[in-house]
Design a protein around this motif. Structure first.
Motif, PDB file in Angstrom:
ATOM      1  N   UNK A  23       4.647 -26.081   3.098  1.00 24.01           N
ATOM      2  CA  UNK A  23       5.107 -25.059   4.028  1.00 24.01           C
ATOM      3  C   UNK A  23       6.621 -25.052   3.995  1.00 24.01           C
ATOM      4  N   UNK A  24       7.175 -23.872   3.806  1.00 22.34           N
ATOM      5  CA  UNK A  24       8.633 -23.732   3.720  1.00 22.34           C
ATOM      6  C   UNK A  24       9.223 -23.379   5.078  1.00 22.34           C
ATOM      7  N   UNK A  25      10.537 -23.370   5.157  1.00 21.40           N
ATOM      8  CA  UNK A  25      11.234 -23.072   6.411  1.00 21.40           C
ATOM      9  C   UNK A  25      10.843 -21.707   6.966  1.00 21.40           C
ATOM     10  N   UNK A  26      10.539 -20.767   6.090  1.00 28.51           N
ATOM     11  CA  UNK A  26      10.150 -19.418   6.513  1.00 28.51           C
ATOM     12  C   UNK A  26       8.754 -19.384   7.117  1.00 28.51           C
ATOM     13  N   UNK A 136      16.101 -19.695  -1.462  1.00 24.07           N
ATOM     14  CA  UNK A 136      14.797 -19.024  -1.439  1.00 24.07           C
ATOM     15  C   UNK A 136      15.002 -17.585  -0.984  1.00 24.07           C
ATOM     16  N   UNK A 137      15.111 -17.360   0.324  1.00 19.12           N
ATOM     17  CA  UNK A 137      15.326 -15.998   0.824  1.00 19.12           C
ATOM     18  C   UNK A 137      16.795 -15.721   1.113  1.00 19.12           C
ATOM     19  N   UNK A 138      17.574 -16.774   1.301  1.00 18.08           N
ATOM     20  CA  UNK A 138      18.990 -16.631   1.622  1.00 18.08           C
ATOM     21  C   UNK A 138      19.283 -16.619   3.108  1.00 18.08           C
ATOM     22  N   UNK A 139      18.251 -16.636   3.938  1.00 21.37           N
ATOM     23  CA  UNK A 139      18.460 -16.548   5.388  1.00 21.37           C
ATOM     24  C   UNK A 139      19.303 -17.697   5.928  1.00 21.37           C
ATOM     25  N   UNK A 140      18.989 -18.926   5.543  1.00 18.39           N
ATOM     26  CA  UNK A 140      19.766 -20.068   6.055  1.00 18.39           C
ATOM     27  C   UNK A 140      21.184 -20.049   5.501  1.00 18.39           C
ATOM     28  N   UNK A 160      24.710 -22.547  -5.919  1.00 15.96           N
ATOM     29  CA  UNK A 160      23.505 -23.343  -5.637  1.00 15.96           C
ATOM     30  C   UNK A 160      23.059 -24.048  -6.895  1.00 15.96           C
ATOM     31  N   UNK A 161      22.313 -25.121  -6.714  1.00 16.73           N
ATOM     32  CA  UNK A 161      21.710 -25.795  -7.858  1.00 16.73           C
ATOM     33  C   UNK A 161      20.568 -24.954  -8.417  1.00 16.73           C
ATOM     34  N   UNK A 162      19.662 -24.490  -7.527  1.00 18.93           N
ATOM     35  CA  UNK A 162      18.452 -23.813  -7.983  1.00 18.93           C
ATOM     36  C   UNK A 162      18.213 -22.541  -7.181  1.00 18.93           C
ATOM     37  N   UNK A 163      17.857 -21.474  -7.865  1.00 17.89           N
ATOM     38  CA  UNK A 163      17.400 -20.243  -7.220  1.00 17.89           C
ATOM     39  C   UNK A 163      15.904 -20.114  -7.473  1.00 17.89           C
ATOM     40  N   UNK A 164      15.117 -20.069  -6.415  1.00 14.62           N
ATOM     41  CA  UNK A 164      13.663 -19.938  -6.538  1.00 14.62           C
ATOM     42  C   UNK A 164      13.249 -18.537  -6.978  1.00 14.62           C
ATOM     43  N   UNK A 165      14.193 -17.586  -7.009  1.00 15.70           N
ATOM     44  CA  UNK A 165      13.870 -16.228  -7.445  1.00 15.70           C
ATOM     45  C   UNK A 165      13.075 -15.440  -6.429  1.00 15.70           C
ATOM     46  N   UNK A 166      13.329 -15.693  -5.139  1.00 18.46           N
ATOM     47  CA  UNK A 166      12.582 -15.012  -4.091  1.00 18.46           C
ATOM     48  C   UNK A 166      13.468 -14.155  -3.203  1.00 18.46           C
ATOM     49  N   UNK A 167      14.562 -13.641  -3.777  1.00 17.92           N
ATOM     50  CA  UNK A 167      15.381 -12.674  -3.068  1.00 17.92           C
ATOM     51  C   UNK A 167      16.695 -13.156  -2.511  1.00 17.92           C
ATOM     52  N   UNK A 168      16.983 -14.434  -2.568  1.00 13.83           N
ATOM     53  CA  UNK A 168      18.218 -14.948  -1.969  1.00 13.83           C
ATOM     54  C   UNK A 168      19.465 -14.331  -2.601  1.00 13.83           C
ATOM     55  N   UNK A 169      19.535 -14.287  -3.922  1.00 16.82           N
ATOM     56  CA  UNK A 169      20.742 -13.769  -4.565  1.00 16.82           C
ATOM     57  C   UNK A 169      20.963 -12.299  -4.217  1.00 16.82           C
ATOM     58  N   UNK A 170      19.892 -11.518  -4.123  1.00 16.19           N
ATOM     59  CA  UNK A 170      20.017 -10.118  -3.722  1.00 16.19           C
ATOM     60  C   UNK A 170      20.493 -10.001  -2.277  1.00 16.19           C
TER      61      UNK A 170
END
Length: 190
Positions: A23-26, A136-140, A160-170
């Motif tokens: 379970x992730x923070x979201x 992950x999402x970029x919210x934090x 960042x070290x890793x982008x999960x590719x779930x919208x954070x960079x956008x």
């Protein structure tokens, strides 16, 4: 940078990627977890992270006064990069970049600070690069950037070290933040 980046990537693939149900923070669930702390908090990992992220800031031509990390995952990144920069004679006056820690919530005692380690010269806004372990999402990250903007008046970028590719960079780009990651999830899950 290539040798350190390659070694860090191998360590992250081997030691940080875990399979299962998480379970992730979201609140959403995932069948894998990238726990960078399992690598970053080792002596070798600390050295590698310092080298790789420091090299990235230099290669990107970022003009910063300090590097910041969000508690808990980003704090060792900021410390490692701060030390590496000082050893290399980088940053303002060749003294390195100060490390700044961003709390998830302001302290309810003492100074009540949300950001620790700030030493603004001459009261001018500081240029800070926020360092994250996993996006992950970029919210934090956006919350941390808001705290930094309030505390120092400016921020230069996010790495960042890793982008999960779930919208954070956008999401970060839409907020006007210069953001990028060393590794993509595909680099570590392959």
């Amino acid at each position: 940078m290539t040798d350190a980046r390659s070694t860090l990537g191998a360590r992250l693939r081997h030691d940080a990627v875990r399979r299962g149900r998480f379970t992730r923070a979201s609140g959403r669930t995932s069948d894998f977890l990238i726990d960078c702390k399992r690598v970053v908090l080792t002596a070798e990992g600390h050295r590698l992270v310092g080298e790789v992220l420091c090299d990235l800031l230099v290669a990107d031509g970022l003009d910063v006064d300090a590097v910041a990390g969000v508690a808990l995952g980003g704090c060792p990144l900021a410390s490692a990069v701060s030390l590496t920069a000082a050893l290399r004679g980088l940053g303002p006056g060749g003294r390195g970049w100060d490390a700044v820690y961003v709390r998830k919530a302001a302290k309810e005692y003492g100074s009540g600070a949300a950001v620790e380690g700030l030493h603004p010269p001459d009261g001018r806004p500081l240029r800070v690069c926020l360092l994250e372990d996993v996006l992950t999402t970029g919210a934090s990250s956006l919350r941390a950037i808001a705290s930094l903007r309030e505390a120092v008046g400016d921020e230069a970028a996010l790495r960042a070290l890793v982008d999960r590719g779930e919208g954070a960079l956008d999401a970060l780009g839409a907020a006007g933040v210069d953001a990028r990651a060393v590794f993509r999830r595909e680099d570590l899950l392959a």
